[in-house]
Structures are given as structure tokens and as C-alpha cells.
Scaffold this active site. Structure first.
Site, short mmCIF file in Angstrom:
data_model
loop_
_atom_site.label_atom_id
_atom_site.label_comp_id
_atom_site.label_asym_id
_atom_site.label_seq_id
_atom_site.Cartn_x
_atom_site.Cartn_y
_atom_site.Cartn_z
N GLY A 12 0.85 -1.14 -0.02
CA GLY A 12 -0.02 0.16 -0.06
C GLY A 12 1.03 1.33 0.00
N ARG A 65 -16.31 -14.90 -8.46
CA ARG A 65 -15.82 -13.54 -8.40
C ARG A 65 -17.27 -12.64 -8.18
NH1 ARG A 65 -10.77 -12.12 -10.58
NH2 ARG A 65 -10.09 -14.13 -11.77
N MET A 90 -4.73 -6.39 -7.14
CA MET A 90 -4.21 -7.28 -8.03
C MET A 90 -5.49 -8.52 -8.33
SD MET A 90 -1.54 -6.03 -8.39
CE MET A 90 -0.29 -7.11 -9.53
N ARG A 91 -6.74 -8.11 -8.14
CA ARG A 91 -7.65 -9.00 -8.59
C ARG A 91 -8.27 -8.27 -9.79
NH1 ARG A 91 -6.58 -13.43 -6.83
NH2 ARG A 91 -8.82 -14.00 -7.32
N HIS A 109 -0.75 1.86 -12.95
CA HIS A 109 -0.43 0.70 -13.76
C HIS A 109 1.33 1.07 -13.98
CE1 HIS A 109 -0.14 -2.89 -15.94
NE2 HIS A 109 0.48 -2.53 -17.04
N GLN A 173 8.32 7.25 -8.82
CA GLN A 173 7.74 8.10 -9.78
C GLN A 173 6.24 7.93 -9.65
OE1 GLN A 173 8.80 10.57 -11.32
NE2 GLN A 173 10.90 9.91 -10.47
C1 GAR Z 1 2.50 -0.71 -7.76
O1 GAR Z 1 3.79 -0.74 -8.61
C2 GAR Z 1 1.55 -0.48 -8.86
O2 GAR Z 1 1.79 0.24 -9.92
C3 GAR Z 1 1.24 -2.01 -9.21
O3 GAR Z 1 1.38 -2.78 -7.86
C4 GAR Z 1 2.29 -1.97 -7.23
C5 GAR Z 1 1.82 -1.80 -5.95
O4 GAR Z 1 2.68 -1.17 -4.85
N1 GAR Z 1 0.05 -2.44 -9.84
C6 GAR Z 1 -0.20 -3.25 -10.64
O5 GAR Z 1 0.68 -4.00 -10.95
C7 GAR Z 1 -1.65 -3.35 -11.26
N2 GAR Z 1 -1.57 -4.35 -12.17
P1 GAR Z 1 2.02 -0.51 -3.48
O6 GAR Z 1 1.15 -1.55 -2.95
O7 GAR Z 1 3.31 -0.26 -2.76
O8 GAR Z 1 1.41 0.73 -3.89
#
Ligand code: GAR
Length: 195
Positions: A12, A65, A90-91, A109, A173
Site C-alpha cells: 500500500g 468472483r 491485484m484482482r 499501472h 515516480q
Molecule cells: C505498484 O507498483 C502498482 O503500480 C502495481 O502494484 C504495485 C503496488 O505497490 N500495480 C499493478 O501492477 C496493477 N496491475 P504498493 O502496494 O506499494 O502501492
């Protein structure tokens, strides 16, 4: 004041940056952080920041789902959000879930969309011999990682980069991009920007 619910699956770090950004004259405030994983590290961080949290363990629904999403939606809708931010959620979401929030749901993304939708974005950028990578905030539509792009940030790829070093630099970033994209979106701005 706009209300923002944030969906996470892991640590998060993007969620924390979003919550921290929503102070002062920012047009929105966080109303909920929810996860499909009760163990997601981000839930504890959200609670420590005084944000309401919810967990709906997708594993208990054994592949159903629709039932998982119905349970998740109860929490989301109870918090009455104006905007829903996916932040490392991630779902895969069903079209009916997405339609319920379409026009008010954002995602971050870790690639320069439309390149590298889906997973393993950094390794795919390296394998392709790309000279730059980055991240994208976009509106969520039923096609995966496809809706209108709101903002992007670029990072150069270095010769010695691995997927891990690149992911770490892109994440820095992401932490700048997502708060800026949310602030603009909450203020009603829809023009595409580059950081
Ligand atoms: C982040 O890099 C986000 O862009 C990616 O998961 C990570 C979460 O990190 N999202 C995806 O890959 C979506 N398909 P975080 O929990 O530290 O924010």
C-alpha cells in the site's frame, strides 16, 4: 469535498501517498481503504492514519468472483465514495463491478500504457530493449489496463537495470504521479498530463 475509497492488495505504498496528499485545500479526503487480503500490510498503515479499513478475503469465495465483488461492494458503497482508486489491487474485476463505478474509478499501472498491460511489466520492458519505462494513471474501463490515460511519468532504463531496480525507480515516480492525477481528477480536470 469528494470522498475517496482506495483498494489495495499489498504494502500500500501508493495508498499511503494518496492519503497523505488529501489534506488542506485538496478537493478530496480518503473514506475507506479496502483489501482482498486481510494480511495486506497497507491495511495497518491505513488504520494508523485514521482511515476506516475493510478486508474481504477473496480466497473464501473459491473463484466466485461475483460473490466476492458483492461482499466488497457492500463495504465500498457503505462508505459512499465519489471516487474509487485502485492502488496495487491485484484482482481482475468483472465488467459489472467496473460498470458500477465507471467514470469515477482510477488505476495506477507500472508501465507506459498502452505498452505492457497485465503483469511483469518491468521484465517485459527490459526484454524488449526499451530505453525508458514509467507508470500510468488511467480511468478504469472493462478492458484490462485500457481506459483513458490521465497522466504518465517516465524513467530512463539504465544498462545495469534488473526488473527489481527498475520497479523501485518507477515506484518513486508512481508516488508523485498518483497524488497529482487524483488531485486533478477530483477537481474535475481530465486533460492528460506528463510529470
Ligand atoms: C505498484 O507498483 C502498482 O503500480 C502495481 O502494484 C504495485 C503496488 O505497490 N500495480 C499493478 O501492477 C496493477 N496491475 P504498493 O502496494 O506499494 O502501492
Amino acid at each position: 469535498m469528494k470522498r475517496v475509497a482506495i483498494l489495495i492488495s499489498g504494502g500500500g505504498s501508493n495508498m499511503v501517498k494518496l492519503v497523505e496528499s488529501m489534506t488542506g485545500d485538496h478537493p478530496a479526503r480518503a473514506c475507506l481503504v479496502a483489501s482482498n487480503d486481510p494480511e495486506a500490510g497497507g491495511l495497518k498503515k491505513a488504520a494508523e492514519m485514521g482511515i476506516a479499513t475493510a478486508a474481504v478475503d477473496h480466497r473464501l469465495f473459491k473463484g466466485d468472483r461475483e460473490a466476492f465483488e458483492a461482499a466488497l461492494r457492500e463495504h465500498i458503497d457503505a462508505s459512499q465514495p465519489d471516487i474509487l482508486c485502485l492502488a496495487g489491487f491485484m484482482r481482475i474485476l468483472t465488467p459489472s463491478f467496473i460498470e458500477a463505478y465507471q467514470g469515477r474509478m482510477l488505476n495506477i499501472h507500472p508501465s507506459l500504457l498502452p505498452k505492457y498491460k497485465g503483469l511483469n511489466t518491468h521484465q517485459r520492458a527490459l526484454d524488449a530493449g526499451d530505453t525508458e519505462a514509467g507508470c500510468t494513471v488511467h480511468e478504469v474501463t472493462p478492458a484490462l489496463d485500457d481506459g483513458p490515460i490521465l497522466g504518465q511519468a517516465r524513467v530512463p532504463i539504465e544498462a545495469e537495470d534488473t526488473a527489481e531496480t527498475l520497479a523501485a525507480r518507477v515506484l518513486v515516480q508512481e508516488h508523485r504521479l498518483y497524488p497529482e492525477a487524483l488531485r486533478r481528477f477530483a477537481a474535475g480536470e481530465r486533460s492528460k498530463f506528463e510529470l
